[in-house]
Scaffold this motif. Structure first.
Motif: not given
Length: 115
Positions: A1-9, A95-100
């Motif tokens: 997944m593309s990089e996300t900011t701490k706020q988005q995580e 991260q959930t999308i990557d996990d699925v």
């Protein structure tokens, strides 16, 4: 997944896909398969990974074509999509999308989708 900011995580994310049926299948047969075969197999994986919400929007061609033709005259820069359905997921975080997508069970759910 593309990089996300701490706020988005740690914020829920809406993940939307469009889905086309396999060539040679009717829209009705595709939607029947999606609802009666695919979803019952997919829901346990969604629950396992904490998918918050799942929505399926049927977009049949008999509605799309006339709307597309009408919009061409009203809003020529707008496009009416021609896919068979929209599937929308709300996940707890990106991260959930990557996990699925990486889950072996999910790979089994997708195994026969092109038949």
């Amino acid at each position: 997944m593309s990089e996300t900011t701490k706020q988005q995580e740690n914020k829920p994310i809406k993940f939307t896909i469009t889905h086309y049926r396999k060539e040679g299948k009717t829209h009705e047969a595709f939607m029947k398969w999606l609802v009666e075969v695919h979803l019952p197999k997919a829901i346990p994986t969604f629950k396992k990974h904490g998918i918050i919400e799942y929505a399926l929007f049927d977009t049949p061609a008999p509605m799309n074509k006339p709307l597309s033709e009408k919009m061409a005259g009203i809003r020529p820069t707008w496009q009416v999509a021609d896919y068979d359905c929209i599937i929308e997921y709300i996940a707890p975080n990106p991260q959930t999308i990557d996990d699925v997508m990486g889950d072996e069970e999910w790979q089994q759910v997708l195994e026969n989708q092109d038949e």
